[in-house]
Design a protein around this motif. Sequence first.
Motif, short mmCIF file in Angstrom:
data_model
loop_
_atom_site.label_atom_id
_atom_site.label_comp_id
_atom_site.label_asym_id
_atom_site.label_seq_id
_atom_site.Cartn_x
_atom_site.Cartn_y
_atom_site.Cartn_z
N PHE A 55 0.85 -1.19 0.00
CA PHE A 55 0.00 0.00 0.00
C PHE A 55 0.89 1.24 0.00
CE2 PHE A 55 -3.05 -3.05 1.73
CZ PHE A 55 -4.22 -2.69 1.06
N GLY A 56 0.67 2.13 -0.95
CA GLY A 56 1.42 3.37 -1.01
C GLY A 56 2.79 3.25 -1.62
N SER A 57 3.14 2.08 -2.14
CA SER A 57 4.46 1.89 -2.76
C SER A 57 4.28 1.20 -4.10
CB SER A 57 5.37 1.04 -1.86
OG SER A 57 6.60 0.75 -2.51
N ILE A 58 4.59 1.90 -5.18
CA ILE A 58 4.36 1.36 -6.52
C ILE A 58 5.67 1.20 -7.29
CG2 ILE A 58 2.00 2.27 -6.68
CD1 ILE A 58 4.58 4.00 -8.74
N LYS A 59 5.60 0.40 -8.33
CA LYS A 59 6.71 0.26 -9.28
C LYS A 59 6.15 0.42 -10.68
CE LYS A 59 10.53 -2.71 -10.78
NZ LYS A 59 11.23 -4.00 -10.61
N THR A 60 6.75 1.29 -11.46
CA THR A 60 6.27 1.55 -12.82
C THR A 60 7.09 0.77 -13.83
OG1 THR A 60 7.73 3.48 -13.06
CG2 THR A 60 5.52 3.85 -12.16
N ASN A 61 6.63 0.82 -15.07
CA ASN A 61 7.34 0.23 -16.21
C ASN A 61 7.61 -1.27 -16.04
OD1 ASN A 61 7.42 2.83 -17.26
ND2 ASN A 61 9.43 3.25 -16.40
N CYS A 62 6.61 -1.98 -15.53
CA CYS A 62 6.74 -3.43 -15.34
C CYS A 62 6.18 -4.16 -16.55
CB CYS A 62 5.99 -3.87 -14.08
SG CYS A 62 6.58 -3.11 -12.56
N ILE A 63 6.95 -5.10 -17.07
CA ILE A 63 6.49 -5.92 -18.20
C ILE A 63 5.91 -7.21 -17.65
CG2 ILE A 63 7.22 -7.16 -20.27
CD1 ILE A 63 9.38 -5.03 -20.66
N VAL A 64 4.71 -7.56 -18.13
CA VAL A 64 3.98 -8.72 -17.61
C VAL A 64 3.69 -9.67 -18.77
CG1 VAL A 64 1.88 -9.48 -16.43
CG2 VAL A 64 2.91 -7.26 -15.84
N ARG A 65 4.03 -10.94 -18.58
CA ARG A 65 3.78 -11.91 -19.65
C ARG A 65 2.30 -12.25 -19.71
NH1 ARG A 65 3.57 -16.86 -16.94
NH2 ARG A 65 4.40 -16.74 -14.81
N ASN A 66 1.85 -12.63 -20.89
CA ASN A 66 0.43 -12.90 -21.11
C ASN A 66 -0.11 -14.02 -20.23
OD1 ASN A 66 0.46 -10.90 -23.01
ND2 ASN A 66 0.34 -12.25 -24.79
N GLU A 67 0.70 -15.03 -19.98
CA GLU A 67 0.24 -16.15 -19.16
C GLU A 67 -0.09 -15.71 -17.74
OE1 GLU A 67 -0.67 -19.21 -20.08
OE2 GLU A 67 -0.34 -18.37 -22.09
N LEU A 68 0.67 -14.75 -17.22
CA LEU A 68 0.38 -14.24 -15.88
C LEU A 68 -0.91 -13.43 -15.88
CD1 LEU A 68 1.11 -13.99 -12.95
CD2 LEU A 68 2.71 -12.13 -13.53
N ILE A 69 -1.16 -12.71 -16.95
CA ILE A 69 -2.44 -11.97 -17.06
C ILE A 69 -3.61 -12.96 -17.04
CG2 ILE A 69 -3.84 -10.48 -18.55
CD1 ILE A 69 -1.21 -9.26 -19.58
N LYS A 70 -3.46 -14.07 -17.74
CA LYS A 70 -4.52 -15.08 -17.74
C LYS A 70 -4.70 -15.70 -16.35
CE LYS A 70 -3.82 -16.21 -22.63
NZ LYS A 70 -3.38 -17.22 -23.62
N GLU A 71 -3.60 -15.89 -15.64
CA GLU A 71 -3.69 -16.38 -14.26
C GLU A 71 -4.46 -15.39 -13.39
OE1 GLU A 71 -0.02 -17.43 -12.40
OE2 GLU A 71 0.72 -18.51 -14.16
N ALA A 72 -4.23 -14.09 -13.63
CA ALA A 72 -4.93 -13.06 -12.86
C ALA A 72 -6.44 -13.12 -13.11
CB ALA A 72 -4.38 -11.68 -13.22
N PHE A 73 -6.82 -13.37 -14.36
CA PHE A 73 -8.24 -13.54 -14.67
C PHE A 73 -8.81 -14.77 -13.97
CE2 PHE A 73 -7.79 -10.48 -18.20
CZ PHE A 73 -9.03 -9.85 -18.17
N ASP A 74 -8.03 -15.83 -13.89
CA ASP A 74 -8.48 -17.04 -13.16
C ASP A 74 -8.71 -16.72 -11.69
OD1 ASP A 74 -8.48 -18.65 -15.40
OD2 ASP A 74 -6.41 -19.37 -15.08
N PHE A 75 -7.78 -15.94 -11.11
CA PHE A 75 -7.93 -15.52 -9.71
C PHE A 75 -9.22 -14.73 -9.53
CE2 PHE A 75 -7.37 -12.09 -6.59
CZ PHE A 75 -7.13 -12.80 -5.43
N TYR A 76 -9.45 -13.77 -10.43
CA TYR A 76 -10.66 -12.94 -10.36
C TYR A 76 -11.92 -13.80 -10.51
CZ TYR A 76 -14.24 -9.66 -12.11
OH TYR A 76 -15.39 -8.95 -12.31
N LYS A 77 -11.86 -14.76 -11.42
CA LYS A 77 -13.03 -15.60 -11.72
C LYS A 77 -13.40 -16.48 -10.53
CE LYS A 77 -12.83 -17.46 -15.71
NZ LYS A 77 -12.48 -18.37 -16.85
N THR A 78 -12.40 -16.97 -9.82
CA THR A 78 -12.66 -17.96 -8.77
C THR A 78 -12.64 -17.36 -7.37
OG1 THR A 78 -10.29 -18.52 -8.68
CG2 THR A 78 -11.68 -19.81 -10.17
N PHE A 79 -12.34 -16.07 -7.24
CA PHE A 79 -12.21 -15.48 -5.91
C PHE A 79 -13.57 -15.49 -5.20
CE2 PHE A 79 -12.17 -12.07 -2.80
CZ PHE A 79 -11.01 -12.35 -2.13
#
Length: 356
Positions: free
Chosen positions: A332-356
Motif C-alpha cells: 500500500f502506497g508503494s508502486i513500481k512503474t514500467n513493469c512488463i507482464v507476460r500474457n500467461e500471468l495476465i490469464k492467471e490473474a483472470f483465473d484468480f478474479y473468476k474464482t475469488f
Amino acid sequence: MKYIIKEKGSVYCNGNVWQKLQELLDDLNPTKIFILTDENTSKYCLKHVLQHINFNNPPLQLTVPAGEHYKTIETCLKLWEDLSEKGADRSSLLINLGGGMITDLGGFVASTFKRGISFINIPTSMLAMVDASIGGKNGVDLGVLKNQVGVINNAHSVIIDTHFLKTLPSNELTSGYAEMLKHGLIYSKDYWESLKSFDVENVPATEEAIWKSIQIKNEIVTVDPTEQNERKALNFGHTLGHAIESYCLEHNEKTTLLHGEAIAIGMILTCYISKELLQFPLLDCKEVSSVILKHFPKVEFSNEEINAIIELLKYDKKNKNGNIYFVLLNAFGSIKTNCIVRNELIKEAFDFYKTF
C-alpha cells in the motif's frame, strides 16, 4: 471553502464556490461564454449553475448526446463548428458542465479551438470530481480505444459542488468510488482504510474523502504534469481496465461497463500480478479483492474474450518500443512503474478474479 491554488488549474471545493466562480468570470471578462453539457446535465444540472451565477450576457449552450460512445473526433468537429458559427473568438470561455466524458471532450475542444481558449470544469459526477476534471488530461477516444487523441492542458479552474452528486444513480457514484480506492492503494494505507466504510449518504465524510482524493492527485500531478515518472502511478489498474472497458464497448453482447467498473476489475487483476511479481502480500491482495467485489458486480469473461482483451493492450498509451508497461504495487502506497507482464500471468490473474 477548500481550494488548491496553482498558476493554472486552481481547484475550489464546497463552501461558496459559486461566489468564487462569479469572481473568476468577472476577472476573465470573456467576450462570450459557452456552457457544454450532455443531455443529462442539461436537464439536471444546468439550472443549478444558472441560479447561482449572474452572467452579464446569457451564456450560449452547447449540448451533445450522453455516453462514452460520443467522446469522438466527430463530436469535436460539430462543437468546433458550433463555436465558430456562434462567434467564439480567442477570448471566449468554455464551461464544461458534466462528468468525465464532458470534461475530457470539452477540455480538448477548448485547447484546440483557435489554438486554445480558456475553459473551466464543473464536474457533476464523483468520478470527474476526484479524477477526470483535474490534472489537465483532455482527449477523445479512437473508435473504442480510450483517450488515444488528446492534449495535457489545465483548466483555468475547477469548481466542485457535491450538490450534483444528488443527481446521480448509484452505479455512477460507485464508479467514482473506484478511483478513490485507487488513490488509497497507490498513496496511503490510512486513506484506503477510511474508504472501506465509505457511505455516500454521509455528506461530510463524502466531502472529506473527495477532497483527500483531489489532494492526492494534485500532489502527484504537480510533481510530474506530463507523466514522465510519478504521475504514472495514477495508471494503476488502468492498463487492463481500459482494455476491458474498450472490449465491452465494442461487443454488443457484453454489458457496457462504466469507467470505474472496468477499473475495479483492472485493480483486482493488477493486485494479483503484483503479488506474483513484487510479493505484494496475499492477504492484502485478498482484502483489496473483497472490498472491490463488495461494491462492484463480478463480470464473466471467456478464454476467447480474455485473449481479445490482452490483444487490446497493445494500444495502451504507456507502451514503448512494443512493450506493454504496467504499474504494480510493492505494498500500500508503494508502486513500481514500467513493469512488463507476460500474457500467461495476465490469464492467471483472470483465473484468480473468476474464482475469488
